[in-house]
Scaffold this active site. Structure first.
Site, short mmCIF file in Angstrom:
data_model
loop_
_atom_site.label_atom_id
_atom_site.label_comp_id
_atom_site.label_asym_id
_atom_site.label_seq_id
_atom_site.Cartn_x
_atom_site.Cartn_y
_atom_site.Cartn_z
N CYS A 70 0.83 -1.12 0.01
CA CYS A 70 0.19 0.09 0.00
C CYS A 70 0.85 1.30 0.10
CB CYS A 70 -0.73 0.19 1.18
SG CYS A 70 -1.82 -1.39 1.18
N HIS A 120 -4.00 7.07 1.22
CA HIS A 120 -4.22 5.51 0.68
C HIS A 120 -5.39 5.21 0.94
CE1 HIS A 120 -4.34 1.56 -0.18
NE2 HIS A 120 -4.15 0.96 1.24
N ASN A 135 -10.14 -0.97 -2.51
CA ASN A 135 -8.73 -0.52 -1.81
C ASN A 135 -7.66 -1.05 -3.24
OD1 ASN A 135 -6.16 -0.88 -1.24
ND2 ASN A 135 -6.62 -1.41 0.85
#
Ligand code: UT7
Length: 352
Positions: A114, A279, A309
């Site tokens: 991430c 993020h 995501n």
């Protein structure tokens, strides 16, 4: 010394929209659960055979390069961040270099999940500031839909992730203009203590050095010798595993910390921020960070509702969308921040 500016930005998400309700045919979940816990309404899935992480990266890169007013042949270095590469090796950077018919330039793959894009941005920033390269392409791309456990066993992970790509072209600023725009600073961190809390265990070379109980019913021939086995598949070890609540708890501490670190390093306050691009891990995490830092709704950009995501792609996709919507203008202070598997976390503060 030069400063690094984003000269062009692009994004690509596959056209196939997968709603929460679409996932009901694979697992025991609900639109209500997913929206309440994550904020996600839908995500995009790549075409199963025709699209890969690299091809999506190429699509985003084409736009970023065009917007920078250059051609693929002008790119002098590639940094590609992903956790879902086309191949275990080689990395996606060379696949993009080949697909875009670029020169025989360096191509580096970043494996920071991430945080991958912000890490990649930081690496690129060093090369630009020292004058080593003039046009660096940084890409974050993921094809999660090909590697998730779509049974009820994997539902805590599989409902979260989506596919997509984002890219930027980085160039040195012209010091003579004195506009002060560009990347002001980047901040990188890691704590490997909890590396297995969010991880895909296999294939890997670790054998049974950790979590031996996972291998308790492997026979000796398998342990330490099998890089890939049916048992690994049966035990879902070839899919991402996550202790969600543990990740959540750490994320809500480290996100604010690394954002404040970036602001403090530049003598700035949260009130100076035009936009925070976190993020897109979970809308609840972003909301917690917003509350903790007392940021207004206008100061935080979220699009996890539409894309889920997308890991290394989430920051450049969100930045690109925010820019396309006119939410980032010349002179604006923008903070990019990420947290994820490793754990790794990072921020970048930039003046647009
Ligand atoms: O970007 C990478 C970094 N990742 C993150 O930042 C993720 C951070 N963590 C999270 O976002 C959240 O922990 C999740 C969204 C993954 C999970 O939400 P949660 O509120 O922490 O749920 P939980 O894992 O504690 O599970 C609560 C319940 C469990 O049932 P029981 O044991 O209470 O009966 C789960 O089995 O929810 C169940 N559950 C689900 N139910 C319906 C887990 N996943 C699902 C699902 N649908 N998809």
């Amino acid at each position: 010394m030069f400063r690094t500016k984003i000269a062009g930005i692009g994004m690509y998400v596959p056209p196939r929209v997968v709603t929460n309700n679409d996932l009901l045919k694979y697992m025991d979940t609900s639109d209500e659960w997913i929206q309440e816990r994550t904020g996600i309404k839908e995500r995009r899935y790549a075409h199963r055979t025709e699209e890969t992480t690299a091809t999506m990266g190429v699509e985003a890169a084409k736009i970023a390069i065009e917007r920078a007013g250059i051609t693929p042949q002008d790119i002098d270095f590639i940094i590609f961040a992903t956790l879902s590469p086309d191949y275990y090796f080689p990395g996606c950077g060379v696949l993009l270099q080949r697909a875009m018919k670029m020169k025989e330039i360096g191509a580096l793959d970043v494996r920071n999940q991430c945080s991958g894009f912000v890490y990649a941005l930081s690496v690129a920033d060093q090369f630009i500031k020292t004058g080593m390269y003039k046009n660096i392409l940084v890409v974050g791309a993921e094809k999660h839909s090909f590697g998730l456990d779509f049974s009820t066993r994997g539902r805590n992970v599989s409902v979260i992730f989506g596919d997509g790509a984002g890219a930027v072209v980085l160039q040195p600023t012209d010091p003579s203009t004195g506009s002060g725009s560009g990347i002001l600073s980047t901040h990188l961190h890691s704590d490997g203590e909890s590396a297995e809390i969010l991880a895909m265990y296999n294939p890997g070379t670790h054998a049974n050095h950790w979590m031996p109980e996972k291998y308790a019913d492997f026979d000796e021939a398998e342990i330490g010798q099998m890089f890939f086995s049916h048992a690994m598949i049966d035990k879902a070890q070839v899919f991402p595993n996550m202790d969600g609540p543990a990740v959540f708890k750490k994320a809500i501490v480290k996100f604010p910390e690394v954002i404040m670190e970036a602001l403090a390093a530049n003598g700035l306050q949260t009130t100076d921020l035009r936009l925070l691009i976190p993020h897109q891990a979970n809308l609840r995490i972003a909301q917690f960070v917003q509350q903790k830092l007392k940021l207004s709704d206008e100061q935080v950009y979220n699009n996890i509702q539409q894309y889920g995501n997308t890991t290394a792609a989430s920051v450049p996709i969100a930045l690109c969308e925010a820019w396309e919507q006119g939410k980032v203008k010349d002179g604006d202070l923008v903070c990019l921040a990420a947290f994820g598997s490793g754990f790794t976390w990072a921020s970048a503060l930039l003046r647009w």
